[in-house]
Design a protein around this motif. Sequence first.
Motif, PDB file in Angstrom:
ATOM      1  N   ILE A  29      20.110  21.140  42.424  1.00 55.08           N
ATOM      2  CA  ILE A  29      18.916  21.265  43.264  1.00 55.08           C
ATOM      3  C   ILE A  29      17.975  20.133  42.859  1.00 55.08           C
ATOM      4  O   ILE A  29      17.379  20.165  41.781  1.00 55.08           O
ATOM      5  CB  ILE A  29      18.223  22.623  43.076  1.00 55.08           C
ATOM      6  N   GLN A  82      15.651  25.739  52.094  1.00 58.65           N
ATOM      7  CA  GLN A  82      16.406  24.493  51.997  1.00 58.65           C
ATOM      8  C   GLN A  82      17.421  24.543  50.868  1.00 58.65           C
ATOM      9  O   GLN A  82      18.543  24.026  51.000  1.00 58.65           O
ATOM     10  CB  GLN A  82      15.449  23.308  51.814  1.00 58.65           C
ATOM     11  N   GLN A  83      17.070  25.139  49.752  1.00 61.23           N
ATOM     12  CA  GLN A  83      18.009  25.273  48.645  1.00 61.23           C
ATOM     13  C   GLN A  83      19.182  26.161  49.046  1.00 61.23           C
ATOM     14  O   GLN A  83      20.336  25.874  48.724  1.00 61.23           O
ATOM     15  CB  GLN A  83      17.287  25.855  47.426  1.00 61.23           C
ATOM     16  N   ASP A  85      20.326  26.619  52.073  1.00 60.74           N
ATOM     17  CA  ASP A  85      21.163  25.854  53.003  1.00 60.74           C
ATOM     18  C   ASP A  85      22.087  24.906  52.255  1.00 60.74           C
ATOM     19  O   ASP A  85      23.261  24.738  52.613  1.00 60.74           O
ATOM     20  CB  ASP A  85      20.281  25.062  53.973  1.00 60.74           C
ATOM     21  N   ARG A  86      21.575  24.292  51.212  1.00 63.37           N
ATOM     22  CA  ARG A  86      22.368  23.342  50.423  1.00 63.37           C
ATOM     23  C   ARG A  86      23.527  24.060  49.734  1.00 63.37           C
ATOM     24  O   ARG A  86      24.668  23.576  49.731  1.00 63.37           O
ATOM     25  CB  ARG A  86      21.456  22.666  49.391  1.00 63.37           C
ATOM     26  N   HIS A  89      26.153  25.204  52.268  1.00 60.09           N
ATOM     27  CA  HIS A  89      26.955  24.064  52.730  1.00 60.09           C
ATOM     28  C   HIS A  89      28.098  23.805  51.748  1.00 60.09           C
ATOM     29  O   HIS A  89      29.257  23.616  52.157  1.00 60.09           O
ATOM     30  CB  HIS A  89      26.070  22.826  52.857  1.00 60.09           C
ATOM     31  N   LEU A 133      25.765  16.867  51.003  1.00 59.49           N
ATOM     32  CA  LEU A 133      24.949  18.078  50.984  1.00 59.49           C
ATOM     33  C   LEU A 133      23.582  17.797  51.594  1.00 59.49           C
ATOM     34  O   LEU A 133      23.048  16.689  51.460  1.00 59.49           O
ATOM     35  CB  LEU A 133      24.764  18.569  49.545  1.00 59.49           C
ATOM     36  N   PRO A 134      22.980  18.778  52.261  1.00 56.48           N
ATOM     37  CA  PRO A 134      21.620  18.588  52.781  1.00 56.48           C
ATOM     38  C   PRO A 134      20.648  18.285  51.646  1.00 56.48           C
ATOM     39  O   PRO A 134      20.746  18.870  50.555  1.00 56.48           O
ATOM     40  CB  PRO A 134      21.300  19.940  53.435  1.00 56.48           C
ATOM     41  N   GLY A 135      19.728  17.376  51.883  1.00 54.74           N
ATOM     42  CA  GLY A 135      18.721  17.064  50.878  1.00 54.74           C
ATOM     43  C   GLY A 135      17.644  18.136  50.818  1.00 54.74           C
ATOM     44  O   GLY A 135      17.632  19.085  51.594  1.00 54.74           O
ATOM     45  N   ILE A 136      16.740  17.982  49.869  1.00 52.98           N
ATOM     46  CA  ILE A 136      15.605  18.895  49.721  1.00 52.98           C
ATOM     47  C   ILE A 136      14.338  18.110  50.022  1.00 52.98           C
ATOM     48  O   ILE A 136      14.008  17.151  49.332  1.00 52.98           O
ATOM     49  CB  ILE A 136      15.523  19.479  48.298  1.00 52.98           C
TER      50      ILE A 136
END
Length: 289
Positions: A29, A82-83, A85-86, A89, A133-136
């Motif tokens: 994270i 957001q975390q 979602d990451r 994923h 991975l999606p960013g934060i």
Amino acid sequence: MRDHHRFRMADGAELVGRQGDSFETRVSIPSDDNGFFGRQCPERSLVFRMDVQQYEALPDSLALWCVYCGHHAEYSEFMTEQQRDRIMHAAGDFAMQMVSQELDKMFGGLARSSRGGSISFSYRSQPFYPHPLPGIDEEQLVRVRTCAGCQNNYAVFGEHRHCPMCGQLPAASVAFDALQADTARLDALEALPTDAKALLREQGVFTRNWVDTVENVVGVVEALASSLFRAAVPNAASLLNGKGAIFQCLDHMADLIVTAGFLDLRTALGPQTWQRLLETWAARHVFPP
């Protein structure tokens, strides 16, 4: 048994071990430039931030408090959207490869056909390449606070009453923090360019801000006085019975404190300061809410 190294994971996610049919996955994270990362209250969805290094040094059995409402739960419950979602994923990438490898095991190399016009069947596995991975990208620091009890740092975006590690903050800490927040708001308005301030003044923003500030100060004093009185006076409950919002009225509050055996605030603060406070308290009734 498959070796977990056969799974491909995006940067920031890795499989670190296996126990039976369970795989241990670690997903990083990212923290912000100040070394803080987000936490989100599972009860009210409000976000605060914590120092990553200090957080990692805390015990695994840690339970957190929401700094705003005091909701108390396991640390894993405080992931931000957001975390989550990451992490989901990365979990999806792993699950996709698990399914693919099971299909390879069952049907790999299988190819059938029939001249009789019935059914033909073939299966061919495809290599898997995980997407990044999606960013934060969460709201950055607003006000960093250090708990006087545990010395841990955290950042808040509004009025708060709890330390994420210790729980309920002392009444004086809550009061002074609220006053500092109002001071920062006033300073921010004062720092605006002259043209911008003139426009906001015409629109009534400065007047509304002044009224809100007075209301906030009255509320802060009321909460602080009530908390300190209840903590210091053994028979506080009986003295307050039927008194209503007595701590909102300065003279009534001063009389109550004298009745409890303490020094008269009017004498301690002096007549000039007391008069200024009376005028400030009265000013909150000039404008409608």
